[in-house]
Design a protein around this motif. Structure first.
Motif: not given
Length: 247
Positions: A81, A93, A105-107, A114, A125, A142-146
């Motif tokens: 991380t 990330r 994956v990014s947050f 994270l 996931g 936790q949701t990601t940027d995607e």
């Protein structure tokens, strides 16, 4: 006297060249505005609506492709991380892997999951259309940027800002072509800097406010236009009066 006229003519010519360059820049900005409203905005709205309507993959089914049009839960191992706090420059990330996927994956921030993850942890996931839209561990998700967001207001605000900025740059360029020796308040120092600042503040302010309040994105454009043009004309009017009085 002749030398002075020649210098004045040269300066006028350079001003006209600058005007042409500004007009080219305004066309680029206008193209960006058109792209936002013709492609980016409808694509983001359609993606969010498709995501909201998506159901979970059938229980017990085996994925036949990574880019499935359903929500599938996949077990991942955490490789590492990155949590670098720094406001807008922060990096959040996680690198994860499974039998079918390995990558980052990014947050938007380190919480709620994270900053608790460590290499070797097992996470679940949620995958949609080939993107990991969320990670979960021990009931913490936790949701990601995607993950598709329901925030078309900000995209509409950016498009409106580009369009209004294109009009501003076009006006400054046209003045330089038509009247290179009588620019009046249409210079960077007189009003250009202030108008750019106003355009940026109004665009971001209205966009963020619309997202927070849930205002429909269709109202964002006229609100930005009215606010931006109203303040802009007032600023230009003040500079024009001052310039006329100084003549």
């Amino acid at each position: 006297m002749t030398g002075r006229k020649e210098k004045t003519a040269v300066r006028a010519g350079m001003t006209r060249v600058g005007g042409l360059l500004l007009i080219v820049v305004s066309l680029v900005l206008a193209a960006g505005c058109a792209l936002v409203f013709a492609d980016r905005l409808p694509a983001d709205v359609a993606r969010y609506e498709a995501y909201r309507a998506t159901e979970r993959c059938a229980a017990g089914s085996e994925p036949d492709a990574w880019r499935e049009d359903c929500l599938r839960e996949v077990e991942f191992g955490v490789v590492g991380t990155v949590v670098e706090r720094g406001g807008k420059t922060g990096k959040y990330r996680a690198t994860v892997d499974s039998e079918r996927f390995q990558g980052e994956v990014s947050f938007t921030g380190p919480r709620p999951l994270l900053d608790t993850l460590r290499p070797g942890d097992e996470v679940v996931g949620t995958v949609w259309r080939g993107d990991i839209v969320a990670l979960a561990k021990d009931g913490v998700r936790q949701t990601t940027d995607e993950e598709p967001r329901d925030d078309p207001q900000m995209i509409a605000a950016i498009g409106a800002g580009l369009g209004l900025f294109a009009v501003l740059v076009l006006a400054f360029g046209a003045i330089r072509l038509v009247a290179p020796r009588r620019l009046g308040p249409f210079t960077w120092s007189e009003s250009g800097q202030g108008l750019l600042y106003i355009n940026t503040v109004v665009t971001l302010g209205v966009g963020l406010l619309a997202v927070w309040l849930g205002i429909p994105w269709q109202l964002v454009v006229p609100v930005i236009a009215m606010a931006r043009l109203g303040v802009g004309f007032r600023l230009l009017g003040g500079h024009r009066s001052a310039w006329a009085g100084a003549r």
